[in-house]
Design a protein around this motif. Structure first.
Motif, PDB file in Angstrom:
ATOM      1  N   GLU A   3       0.832  -1.211   0.000  1.00 41.46           N
ATOM      2  CA  GLU A   3       0.000   0.000   0.000  1.00 41.46           C
ATOM      3  C   GLU A   3       0.860   1.251   0.000  1.00 41.46           C
ATOM      4  N   PHE A   4       1.854   1.242   0.898  1.00 40.55           N
ATOM      5  CA  PHE A   4       2.722   2.419   0.977  1.00 40.55           C
ATOM      6  C   PHE A   4       3.455   2.635  -0.331  1.00 40.55           C
ATOM      7  N   MET A   5       3.920   1.536  -0.925  1.00 40.63           N
ATOM      8  CA  MET A   5       4.689   1.700  -2.158  1.00 40.63           C
ATOM      9  C   MET A   5       3.803   2.271  -3.252  1.00 40.63           C
ATOM     10  N   GLY A   6       2.571   1.818  -3.284  1.00 46.63           N
ATOM     11  CA  GLY A   6       1.639   2.376  -4.257  1.00 46.63           C
ATOM     12  C   GLY A   6       1.488   3.871  -4.065  1.00 46.63           C
ATOM     13  N   GLN A   7       1.369   4.270  -2.795  1.00 45.51           N
ATOM     14  CA  GLN A   7       1.206   5.698  -2.529  1.00 45.51           C
ATOM     15  C   GLN A   7       2.450   6.476  -2.909  1.00 45.51           C
ATOM     16  N   VAL A   8       3.626   5.893  -2.604  1.00 42.42           N
ATOM     17  CA  VAL A   8       4.873   6.576  -2.964  1.00 42.42           C
ATOM     18  C   VAL A   8       4.902   6.816  -4.463  1.00 42.42           C
ATOM     19  N   GLN A   9       4.549   5.771  -5.197  1.00 43.48           N
ATOM     20  CA  GLN A   9       4.548   5.889  -6.653  1.00 43.48           C
ATOM     21  C   GLN A   9       3.624   7.015  -7.100  1.00 43.48           C
ATOM     22  N   LEU A  10       2.441   6.997  -6.526  1.00 46.63           N
ATOM     23  CA  LEU A  10       1.467   8.017  -6.920  1.00 46.63           C
ATOM     24  C   LEU A  10       1.990   9.410  -6.662  1.00 46.63           C
ATOM     25  N   PHE A  11       2.530   9.620  -5.447  1.00 48.58           N
ATOM     26  CA  PHE A  11       2.975  10.972  -5.128  1.00 48.58           C
ATOM     27  C   PHE A  11       4.176  11.384  -5.951  1.00 48.58           C
ATOM     28  N   GLU A  12       5.015  10.403  -6.310  1.00 48.88           N
ATOM     29  CA  GLU A  12       6.147  10.761  -7.149  1.00 48.88           C
ATOM     30  C   GLU A  12       5.663  11.194  -8.527  1.00 48.88           C
ATOM     31  N   ILE A  13       4.664  10.489  -9.033  1.00 50.11           N
ATOM     32  CA  ILE A  13       4.102  10.883 -10.325  1.00 50.11           C
ATOM     33  C   ILE A  13       3.519  12.287 -10.227  1.00 50.11           C
ATOM     34  N   ILE A  14       2.789  12.510  -9.148  1.00 46.09           N
ATOM     35  CA  ILE A  14       2.161  13.826  -8.982  1.00 46.09           C
ATOM     36  C   ILE A  14       3.220  14.910  -8.928  1.00 46.09           C
ATOM     37  N   GLU A  15       4.285  14.642  -8.192  1.00 47.31           N
ATOM     38  CA  GLU A  15       5.323  15.655  -8.051  1.00 47.31           C
ATOM     39  C   GLU A  15       5.977  15.933  -9.391  1.00 47.31           C
ATOM     40  N   LEU A  16       6.152  14.867 -10.162  1.00 47.40           N
ATOM     41  CA  LEU A  16       6.742  15.022 -11.488  1.00 47.40           C
ATOM     42  C   LEU A  16       5.901  15.965 -12.328  1.00 47.40           C
ATOM     43  N   ILE A  17       4.604  15.671 -12.359  1.00 44.24           N
ATOM     44  CA  ILE A  17       3.717  16.484 -13.172  1.00 44.24           C
ATOM     45  C   ILE A  17       3.680  17.912 -12.646  1.00 44.24           C
ATOM     46  N   TRP A  18       3.637  18.037 -11.327  1.00 45.98           N
ATOM     47  CA  TRP A  18       3.546  19.368 -10.753  1.00 45.98           C
ATOM     48  C   TRP A  18       4.763  20.205 -11.120  1.00 45.98           C
ATOM     49  N   SER A  19       5.940  19.603 -11.017  1.00 41.95           N
ATOM     50  CA  SER A  19       7.128  20.419 -11.288  1.00 41.95           C
ATOM     51  C   SER A  19       7.183  20.805 -12.752  1.00 41.95           C
ATOM     52  N   LEU A  20       6.708  19.901 -13.624  1.00 40.01           N
ATOM     53  CA  LEU A  20       6.681  20.257 -15.034  1.00 40.01           C
ATOM     54  C   LEU A  20       5.714  21.416 -15.261  1.00 40.01           C
ATOM     55  N   CYS A  21       4.558  21.322 -14.610  1.00 35.91           N
ATOM     56  CA  CYS A  21       3.577  22.402 -14.742  1.00 35.91           C
ATOM     57  C   CYS A  21       4.136  23.710 -14.208  1.00 35.91           C
ATOM     58  N   GLU A  22       4.900  23.587 -13.147  1.00 37.66           N
ATOM     59  CA  GLU A  22       5.473  24.805 -12.567  1.00 37.66           C
ATOM     60  C   GLU A  22       6.382  25.475 -13.585  1.00 37.66           C
ATOM     61  N   ILE A  23       7.208  24.652 -14.231  1.00 35.02           N
ATOM     62  CA  ILE A  23       8.148  25.227 -15.189  1.00 35.02           C
ATOM     63  C   ILE A  23       7.408  25.821 -16.377  1.00 35.02           C
ATOM     64  N   LEU A  24       6.438  25.074 -16.882  1.00 23.52           N
ATOM     65  CA  LEU A  24       5.816  25.522 -18.123  1.00 23.52           C
ATOM     66  C   LEU A  24       4.802  26.632 -17.902  1.00 23.52           C
ATOM     67  N   PHE A  25       3.998  26.511 -16.832  1.00 20.62           N
ATOM     68  CA  PHE A  25       2.858  27.415 -16.743  1.00 20.62           C
ATOM     69  C   PHE A  25       3.023  28.540 -15.759  1.00 20.62           C
ATOM     70  N   ILE A  26       3.799  28.306 -14.727  1.00 21.74           N
ATOM     71  CA  ILE A  26       3.813  29.312 -13.674  1.00 21.74           C
ATOM     72  C   ILE A  26       5.003  30.250 -13.777  1.00 21.74           C
ATOM     73  N   GLU A  27       6.152  29.663 -14.000  1.00 18.08           N
ATOM     74  CA  GLU A  27       7.288  30.554 -14.137  1.00 18.08           C
ATOM     75  C   GLU A  27       7.238  31.204 -15.507  1.00 18.08           C
ATOM     76  N   ASN A  28       7.547  32.443 -15.524  1.00 14.54           N
ATOM     77  CA  ASN A  28       7.477  33.148 -16.795  1.00 14.54           C
ATOM     78  C   ASN A  28       8.856  33.128 -17.431  1.00 14.54           C
ATOM     79  N   LEU A  29       9.149  32.023 -18.100  1.00 17.67           N
ATOM     80  CA  LEU A  29      10.530  31.880 -18.539  1.00 17.67           C
ATOM     81  C   LEU A  29      10.699  32.266 -19.995  1.00 17.67           C
ATOM     82  N   LYS A  30      11.807  32.873 -20.271  1.00 17.79           N
ATOM     83  CA  LYS A  30      12.107  33.234 -21.650  1.00 17.79           C
ATOM     84  C   LYS A  30      12.678  32.037 -22.383  1.00 17.79           C
TER      85      LYS A  30
END
Lengths: 675, 288
Positions: free
Chosen positions: A141-168
């Motif tokens: 169960e824990f490993m499943g959750q770890v996997q899920l949160f790692e996926i979420i973090e991956l997506i979140w950081s990508l979204c942060e780079i693409l959508f939130i930071e105003n990068l040139k």
């Protein structure tokens, strides 16, 4: 269990009592709070009728089953995540309402990082639990959750780079390379393996490690590995080393404009191409591969797709070596060929779909996919809210639940509602849903189980804050009834006063009075004594309060005041009729005192009341006698009735005597004063 | 709460009171239940919440939602004394004033003192703020001067009472915007009071800057102080300045949004627990 949603329909076995009649017993359900259903076996009307006809005594025993879903945020570790992200959410809402353009992006990035750090902390906690537990299923169960949160973090950081930071233009690449470096650590492992051997260059991992480093743009690490090669001093090696060393890397503070950097880079790549064509690396196939990567040749990427691990890494590597100044929006151009290299669209898993949507800047698709595929609403709700504040989300009205952000927040708070303590967090989120939040809250608040008074107080506070006055009143009524059922009249009264319910107050006062007539004294004197202005809630209550006051005055020896109070209670008809006799009996000792307490006027009043009572009694007796003739009651009740009548008559006699005597004395006293 | 170095006394919302032993053996900490008194608080059989416990020497007193006061002894399974109808509404908190004397607060806004040596089931004295029925949530006594008692109410009001006076509170401080859940005097520096509330605020009231002259009382809703106040050890909490906003108040956890339910203070370290399922520790507080 936190996992990707299954697309199959879920089945849940609800045990039902054995089938006594060979008839199927159906199921009924009632909503609980949010993500909760109460299910119980219950026959439909048709089968109920059959039960009645056949064997009316044998009703199946009912058991109520509680069914909850979306509860994967309820485990102690994820609860921390819920609470911490709640803090960040509230801070973000407060910040969002302050419209301040300067530094907005930096602040939003800070919030995004806060969310990510909370996620990371959760992952670390989960991993510690995995190490600490021996139970296999828990581990899974824990490993499943770890996997899920790692996926979420991956997506979140990508979204942060693409959508939130105003990068040139050029800066995106740097951030993306960082993203890849932190999330995909395969090259480090390969490097470790290679270094463990005595002769690293002969290890099968050696060249793989170098290729991976180059693909990830980590030229420094690639160069240090190459330097371990025995042939490092040969021409070919020094040549490749030079190329790697001279590779231009965009840096914000280098002073170069984008155009100048681009020029420099193209010049460098031409040099690489030239050396490749000249056959500089003819003998060293490996170095030739490296040079091909540097030149951005398509084929070599396809050949090395294993090392790229995933198509999005390949996309980034390709862009690095074909167009490092790419703008965020243009990242999508290489997507299709990379996906094809990895087996085409049919091989795409959910994570891939989400990242695909992100790279194509289709925010709605990202949210839609993640809501559909992830098993809880945490990610979708928070990222949507953040993107909304970043102005990246165009909130159109949906067919349900107003706009997207509100819909997700509503769903998220619903999933928290059935928990014993997380409902407070859920309620807090509902405050930020402008359109439906209040209705949902009103609905849920009525269903929160009020097991202790402290919880009831907290819910009441919540209602008052949100101005849900009706709900507050109904909660007070529920608590009052509960207290009453537990035999706590005083507690019931205090809740009743809070809810300002006059009918309940009347009911309770009657109960108190009945208690008094049964026991001869008051229970809960401390409340009734100190009612204060609250006693005006209902007539009965006022009477109760004043009557207690009368007793107090009597006990204190303040007879005159007590007498006038008693009289006013009788004349104002505040007392219920059944109580008049009791009040008159209370007046009896006052009549017998040495001093004349009641004036003649007052005595006339008392006599008038006594007459009224006697009249009523006589009427009742006549009626009772008629009933007796008709029903022929047994001897016992007849003798009881007779005894009651006797006592009543005696009391009336005593009162008449007392009143007459008092009248006589009063007239004499008053006559004296006048003369 | 800690009874001794190793024993912890705990009350539960299912009406039980238990004592746990805490052992720390080379970094391995264990908490085991040692004594359990079950069903101390119930309403006609249905268990209800035990709202507060207190202890002094070896006597433990517990109060609950059923308005019952139980006096327990560690060596006996059953309570040695039960006062059944101590309160007609929920008793929210209890504290020992002196040996054998306790004070309770209830949901009708009344403060009652009980003498446990007496065998009557009546309170020795009842204090209240007339006209109001605002529930009082918590009570604490001044560590050096047991006639001074502080209580926190549901409307966020902090009241200071003088046990020697008749029924009204001496000082009323309009404090929080929501329920005050707990109030505590600092053990060694009682000019400092700590309160925590439903609105998330945790305040450190520093009364040491007020002069402790016995003064005329021109505080709202209060009886004039009698000449009993000319002792030199008069506490600033009973002086008139208390309500004139000259107390230093520090917010210990700024920006906290969820309710703080309980707190404790020991020398310079402050501890509190909140509804956000978090325990906050603030160390190195300056206490004058």
């Amino acid at each position: 269990m936190a996992s990707e949603r299954d697309n199959d329909v879920k089945f849940l076995d609800i045990p039902s009592p054995p089938n006594v009649h060979g008839l199927d017993i159906g199921l009924k359900a009632k909503w609980g709070r949010g993500n909760q259903l109460y299910v119980f076996p219950s026959p439909s009307e048709a089968t109920e009728l059959v039960f009645e006809l056949r064997r009316p005594q044998q009703q199946p025993q009912a058991q109520i089953h509680e069914v909850r879903w979306n509860t994967d945020m309820y485990s102690p570790i994820t609860r921390k995540l819920v609470n911490e992200s709640h803090n960040t959410f509230k801070a973000l809402q407060k910040f969002g309402s302050e419209i301040n353009e300067t530094n907005r992006r930096t602040q939003l990035v800070k919030f995004s990082r806060r969310y990510r750090s909370v996620m990371k902390a959760c992952v670390i906690d989960l991993q510690t639990s995995i190490d600490g537990t021996i139970d296999e299923s828990e581990k899974q169960e824990f490993m499943g959750q770890v996997q899920l949160f790692e996926i979420i973090e991956l997506i979140w950081s990508l979204c942060e780079i693409l959508f939130i930071e105003n990068l040139k233009g050029g800066a995106i690449m740097i951030h993306l390379l960082d993203w890849v470096k932190w999330h995909f650590t395969q090259p480090n492992e390969l490097c470790q393996h290679a270094l463990q051997e005595d002769n690293p260059e002969n290890s099968s991992f050696y060249w793989d490690a170098i290729y991976s480093f180059v693909l990830q743009g980590r030229v420094g690490d690639a160069r240090s590995l190459l330097a371990l090669h025995s042939l490092k001093d040969t021409d070919t090696f020094t040549s490749i080393d030079e190329l790697l060393r001279k590779m231009p890397i965009y840096a914000d503070f280098s002073g170069l404009t984008l155009g100048e950097f681009d020029l420099k880079w193209r010049y460098w790549q031409e040099e690489c191409a030239r050396r490749l064509d000249d056959g500089d690396f003819g003998h060293q196939k490996n170095l030739e591969t490296i040079c091909k990567i540097l030149c951005g040749e398509d084929q070599v990427f396809v050949d090395l797709c294993d090392l790229c691990q995933s198509w999005y890494q390949m996309v980034i590597s390709k862009h690095l070596y074909t167009n490092p100044t790419v703008k965020a929006f243009d990242l999508q151009y290489h997507i299709q060929p990379c996906i094809d290299a990895f087996g085409g669209n049919s091989q795409l898993a959910t994570l891939d779909n989400i990242i695909h949507a992100a790279l194509e800047f289709d925010i709605h698709q990202v949210i839609k996919e993640s809501s559909a595929q992830l098993s809880n609403w945490w990610f979708s709700a928070h990222i949507t809210d953040l993107l909304h504040h970043a102005g990246q989300l165009d909130l159109q009205k949906l067919n349900f639940g107003s706009d997207l952000r509100e819909f997700l927040l509503l769903e998220y708070s619903t999933s928290l509602m059935s928990h014993e303590s997380l409902w407070q967090v859920g309620a807090s989120y509902l405050n930020h849903c402008p359109e439906f939040g209040r209705a949902y809250l009103e609905h849920y608040v009525e269903r929160i189980p009020l097991t202790t008074e402290k919880i009831a107080q907290k819910v009441l506070r919540l209602c008052e804050q949100q101005e849900l006055y009706e709900s507050a009143r109904s909660i007070c009524k529920v608590m009052g009834m509960k207290a009453l059922q537990n035999g706590r009249l005083g507690s019931a009264l205090s809740w009743c006063l809070k809810s300002k319910d006059s009918t309940f107050a009347t009911y309770l006062s009657e109960k108190f009075l009945v208690e008094y007539t049964d026991r001869g004294d008051f229970s809960n004197l401390d409340i009734i004594d100190n009612l204060g202005p609250a006693m005006l809630l209902s007539n009965q209550l006022t009477f109760l309060g004043k009557y207690c006051e009368f007793h107090k005055m009597y006990a204190d020896g303040d007879f005159k005041a007590a007498a006038s109070l008693l009289l006013s209670l009788l004349t104002a008809r505040l007392a219920p009729k059944s109580f008049w006799m009791v009040l008159l009996t209370d007046a009896l000792p006052l009549l017998e005192l040495d001093d004349v307490i009641f004036s003649s006027e007052q005595t006339y009043e008392l006599m008038h009341i006594l007459e009224e009572i006697s009249l009523c009694d006589r009427l009742e007796n006549v009626q009772a006698a008629n009933e007796y003739k008709e029903n022929k009651e047994d001897n016992k009740s007849e003798s009881k009735n007779k005894a009651k009548l006797e006592v009543g008559k005696e009391k009336v006699e005593l009162l008449k005597i007392g009143l007459a005597r008092n009248l006589a004395r009063a007239i004499v006293v008053e006559g004296n004063v006048q003369t | 709460m800690f009874l001794t170095q190793e024993l912890i006394l705990a009350s539960s919302s299912s009406g039980n009171v238990s004592v746990y032993r805490h052992t720390c053996n080379q970094n391995l900490q264990k908490v085991e239940m040692e004594i359990l008194w079950q069903g101390l608080h119930q309403n006609q059989g249905t268990p209800c919440s035990c709202t507060c416990i207190t202890s002094r020497n070896n006597e433990i007193v517990s109060v609950g939602e059923d308005g019952r006061i139980n006096v327990l002894d560690m060596n006996k399974n059953q309570p040695i004394r039960t006062i059944d109808k101590a309160d007609s509404s929920t008793t929210n908190a209890v504290k020992f004033l002196k040996q054998c004397e306790i004070i309770t607060v209830n949901s009708c806004g009344q403060l009652k003192t009980w003498d446990l040596r007496q065998h009557t089931n009546e309170p020795a004295k009842i204090f209240l703020l007339t006209g109001e029925q605002v529930p009082l949530n918590c009570v604490d006594k001044h560590p050096h001067q047991p006639h001074i008692v502080a209580s926190g109410g549901q409307d966020g009001m902090l009241s200071i009472w003088d046990m020697r006076q008749e029924r009204l509170p001496v000082t009323l401080l309009d404090a929080h915007s929501s329920d005050t859940w707990e109030v505590k005097f600092h053990e060694s520096r009682p000019d400092n009071i700590f309160t925590c509330s439903e609105d998330g605020a945790v305040w450190h009231w520093n009364g040491s800057s007020m002069s402790s002259q016995p003064g005329k009382a021109n505080v709202s809703n209060v009886l004039p102080l009698t000449s009993q106040h000319e002792e030199s050890t008069a506490s600033p909490w009973l002086a008139s300045d208390a309500s004139k906003h000259r107390i230093d108040i520090t917010d210990l956890i700024p920006g906290n949004i969820m309710s703080v339910n309980s707190l404790d203070i020991e020398n310079n370290t402050f501890l509190c627990g909140s509804d956000a399922e978090a325990v906050y520790i603030v160390s190195n507080l300056t206490i004058w």
